[in-house]
Design a protein around this motif. Structure first.
Motif, PDB file in Angstrom:
ATOM      1  N   SER A 166      -5.455   9.427  -0.281  1.00 51.61           N
ATOM      2  CA  SER A 166      -5.766   8.245  -1.082  1.00 51.61           C
ATOM      3  C   SER A 166      -4.862   7.098  -0.672  1.00 51.61           C
ATOM      4  O   SER A 166      -3.763   7.312  -0.166  1.00 51.61           O
ATOM      5  CB  SER A 166      -5.539   8.528  -2.569  1.00 51.61           C
ATOM      6  N   MET A 167      -5.337   5.880  -0.899  1.00 47.11           N
ATOM      7  CA  MET A 167      -4.539   4.680  -0.680  1.00 47.11           C
ATOM      8  C   MET A 167      -4.578   3.850  -1.947  1.00 47.11           C
ATOM      9  O   MET A 167      -5.641   3.648  -2.533  1.00 47.11           O
ATOM     10  CB  MET A 167      -5.070   3.860   0.496  1.00 47.11           C
ATOM     11  N   TYR A 168      -3.417   3.357  -2.355  1.00 50.76           N
ATOM     12  CA  TYR A 168      -3.295   2.534  -3.548  1.00 50.76           C
ATOM     13  C   TYR A 168      -2.749   1.174  -3.144  1.00 50.76           C
ATOM     14  O   TYR A 168      -1.712   1.087  -2.495  1.00 50.76           O
ATOM     15  CB  TYR A 168      -2.374   3.211  -4.572  1.00 50.76           C
ATOM     16  N   PHE A 169      -3.458   0.111  -3.554  1.00 55.12           N
ATOM     17  CA  PHE A 169      -3.117  -1.256  -3.183  1.00 55.12           C
ATOM     18  C   PHE A 169      -2.712  -2.066  -4.411  1.00 55.12           C
ATOM     19  O   PHE A 169      -3.350  -1.977  -5.462  1.00 55.12           O
ATOM     20  CB  PHE A 169      -4.333  -1.953  -2.548  1.00 55.12           C
ATOM     21  N   VAL A 170      -1.655  -2.874  -4.265  1.00 54.78           N
ATOM     22  CA  VAL A 170      -1.193  -3.788  -5.304  1.00 54.78           C
ATOM     23  C   VAL A 170      -0.885  -5.108  -4.611  1.00 54.78           C
ATOM     24  O   VAL A 170      -0.309  -5.117  -3.518  1.00 54.78           O
ATOM     25  CB  VAL A 170       0.083  -3.253  -6.004  1.00 54.78           C
ATOM     26  N   GLU A 171      -1.266  -6.242  -5.237  1.00 52.83           N
ATOM     27  CA  GLU A 171      -0.969  -7.544  -4.640  1.00 52.83           C
ATOM     28  C   GLU A 171       0.519  -7.671  -4.385  1.00 52.83           C
ATOM     29  O   GLU A 171       1.345  -7.348  -5.236  1.00 52.83           O
ATOM     30  CB  GLU A 171      -1.443  -8.673  -5.558  1.00 52.83           C
ATOM     31  N   VAL A 213       0.845  -1.194   0.000  1.00 51.78           N
ATOM     32  CA  VAL A 213       0.000   0.000   0.000  1.00 51.78           C
ATOM     33  C   VAL A 213       0.876   1.237   0.000  1.00 51.78           C
ATOM     34  O   VAL A 213       1.937   1.268   0.622  1.00 51.78           O
ATOM     35  CB  VAL A 213      -0.969   0.010   1.215  1.00 51.78           C
ATOM     36  N   CYS A 214       0.430   2.247  -0.746  1.00 49.17           N
ATOM     37  CA  CYS A 214       1.058   3.556  -0.726  1.00 49.17           C
ATOM     38  C   CYS A 214      -0.011   4.567  -0.312  1.00 49.17           C
ATOM     39  O   CYS A 214      -1.105   4.590  -0.883  1.00 49.17           O
ATOM     40  CB  CYS A 214       1.609   3.931  -2.101  1.00 49.17           C
ATOM     41  N   GLN A 215       0.308   5.360   0.691  1.00 48.66           N
ATOM     42  CA  GLN A 215      -0.587   6.415   1.164  1.00 48.66           C
ATOM     43  C   GLN A 215      -0.100   7.725   0.557  1.00 48.66           C
ATOM     44  O   GLN A 215       1.021   8.154   0.824  1.00 48.66           O
ATOM     45  CB  GLN A 215      -0.533   6.501   2.686  1.00 48.66           C
ATOM     46  N   VAL A 216      -0.960   8.334  -0.245  1.00 48.01           N
ATOM     47  CA  VAL A 216      -0.582   9.547  -0.960  1.00 48.01           C
ATOM     48  C   VAL A 216      -1.707  10.564  -0.828  1.00 48.01           C
ATOM     49  O   VAL A 216      -2.877  10.217  -0.936  1.00 48.01           O
ATOM     50  CB  VAL A 216      -0.333   9.250  -2.459  1.00 48.01           C
ATOM     51  N   THR A 217      -1.351  11.813  -0.590  1.00 47.10           N
ATOM     52  CA  THR A 217      -2.328  12.900  -0.642  1.00 47.10           C
ATOM     53  C   THR A 217      -2.135  13.592  -1.985  1.00 47.10           C
ATOM     54  O   THR A 217      -1.031  14.042  -2.309  1.00 47.10           O
ATOM     55  CB  THR A 217      -2.131  13.888   0.523  1.00 47.10           C
ATOM     56  N   ILE A 251       3.733  12.224  -0.509  1.00 50.99           N
ATOM     57  CA  ILE A 251       3.829  10.804  -0.169  1.00 50.99           C
ATOM     58  C   ILE A 251       3.801  10.725   1.347  1.00 50.99           C
ATOM     59  O   ILE A 251       4.689  11.246   2.015  1.00 50.99           O
ATOM     60  CB  ILE A 251       5.114  10.186  -0.747  1.00 50.99           C
ATOM     61  N   GLU A 252       2.764  10.092   1.883  1.00 55.74           N
ATOM     62  CA  GLU A 252       2.524  10.102   3.325  1.00 55.74           C
ATOM     63  C   GLU A 252       3.079   8.868   4.026  1.00 55.74           C
ATOM     64  O   GLU A 252       3.569   8.949   5.144  1.00 55.74           O
ATOM     65  CB  GLU A 252       1.026  10.203   3.608  1.00 55.74           C
ATOM     66  N   GLY A 253       2.925   7.701   3.411  1.00 59.57           N
ATOM     67  CA  GLY A 253       3.358   6.470   4.057  1.00 59.57           C
ATOM     68  C   GLY A 253       3.277   5.307   3.101  1.00 59.57           C
ATOM     69  O   GLY A 253       2.686   5.394   2.026  1.00 59.57           O
ATOM     70  N   MET A 254       3.871   4.189   3.506  1.00 57.18           N
ATOM     71  CA  MET A 254       3.801   2.976   2.694  1.00 57.18           C
ATOM     72  C   MET A 254       4.162   1.775   3.541  1.00 57.18           C
ATOM     73  O   MET A 254       4.796   1.888   4.580  1.00 57.18           O
ATOM     74  CB  MET A 254       4.680   3.082   1.459  1.00 57.18           C
ATOM     75  N   GLY A 255       3.705   0.635   3.079  1.00 56.07           N
ATOM     76  CA  GLY A 255       3.943  -0.606   3.792  1.00 56.07           C
ATOM     77  C   GLY A 255       3.099  -1.704   3.173  1.00 56.07           C
ATOM     78  O   GLY A 255       2.960  -1.785   1.954  1.00 56.07           O
ATOM     79  N   GLY A 256       2.499  -2.519   4.030  1.00 54.77           N
ATOM     80  CA  GLY A 256       1.664  -3.622   3.578  1.00 54.77           C
ATOM     81  C   GLY A 256       0.246  -3.474   4.086  1.00 54.77           C
ATOM     82  O   GLY A 256      -0.039  -2.648   4.962  1.00 54.77           O
ATOM     83  N   ALA A 257      -0.651  -4.306   3.540  1.00 54.39           N
ATOM     84  CA  ALA A 257      -2.056  -4.277   3.954  1.00 54.39           C
ATOM     85  C   ALA A 257      -2.655  -5.668   3.824  1.00 54.39           C
ATOM     86  O   ALA A 257      -2.242  -6.463   2.973  1.00 54.39           O
ATOM     87  CB  ALA A 257      -2.844  -3.287   3.091  1.00 54.39           C
ATOM     88  N   LYS A 258      -3.632  -5.940   4.696  1.00 56.47           N
ATOM     89  CA  LYS A 258      -4.372  -7.195   4.655  1.00 56.47           C
ATOM     90  C   LYS A 258      -5.797  -6.919   5.102  1.00 56.47           C
ATOM     91  O   LYS A 258      -6.005  -6.260   6.123  1.00 56.47           O
ATOM     92  CB  LYS A 258      -3.737  -8.231   5.571  1.00 56.47           C
TER      93      LYS A 258
END
Length: 129
Positions: A27-32, A17-21, A74-81
């Protein structure tokens, strides 16, 4: 690269996930996660999709990458589940950016999308994926 809409997240998969304003909107963008995609490539695609000119700078040493441009933060990034319907775990970080999930961005996103709940954890339990 294929972005996954938040309402289409699969509870059996992990995501980056990438957290972007963008233009003031969180907004949040998710990629497998299994696609081998790096956060820098996700960000590059996000900015291109939104028509935001930018420059990618590779810093020296362990400082990673930096994106520069106008109209985005660019606010944050990491993983998501996806834990359960409308409940998402955000975790981890991006080593290339030395950046982790942003609690502030998450709270701003919830103000615009109150139907979603998020938990933040520093380390995922990969055994649940």
């Amino acid at each position: 690269m294929k972005f996954v809409r938040i309402e289409k997240l699969d509870p059996h998969k992990l995501y980056k996930v990438c957290q972007v304003t963008i233009e003031g909107k969180p907004s949040m963008y998710f990629v497998e996660d299994d696609c081998g995609c790096l956060h820098k490539n996700i960000l590059r695609e996000v900015l291109a999709l939104n028509g935001l000119p930018h420059t990618v700078i590779r810093k020296l040493g362990d400082e990673g990458y930096a994106f520069h441009g106008e109209g985005f933060v660019i606010e944050g990034m990491g993983g998501a589940k996806l834990l359960s319907e409308k409940n998402i775990l955000l975790f981890g970080n991006s080593i290339d950016y030395d950046m982790s999930i942003s609690k502030t961005h998450k709270e701003e996103y919830i103000r615009s999308n109150p139907e979603w709940e998020f938990k933040i954890s520093p380390i995922p339990d990969r055994m649940t994926a």
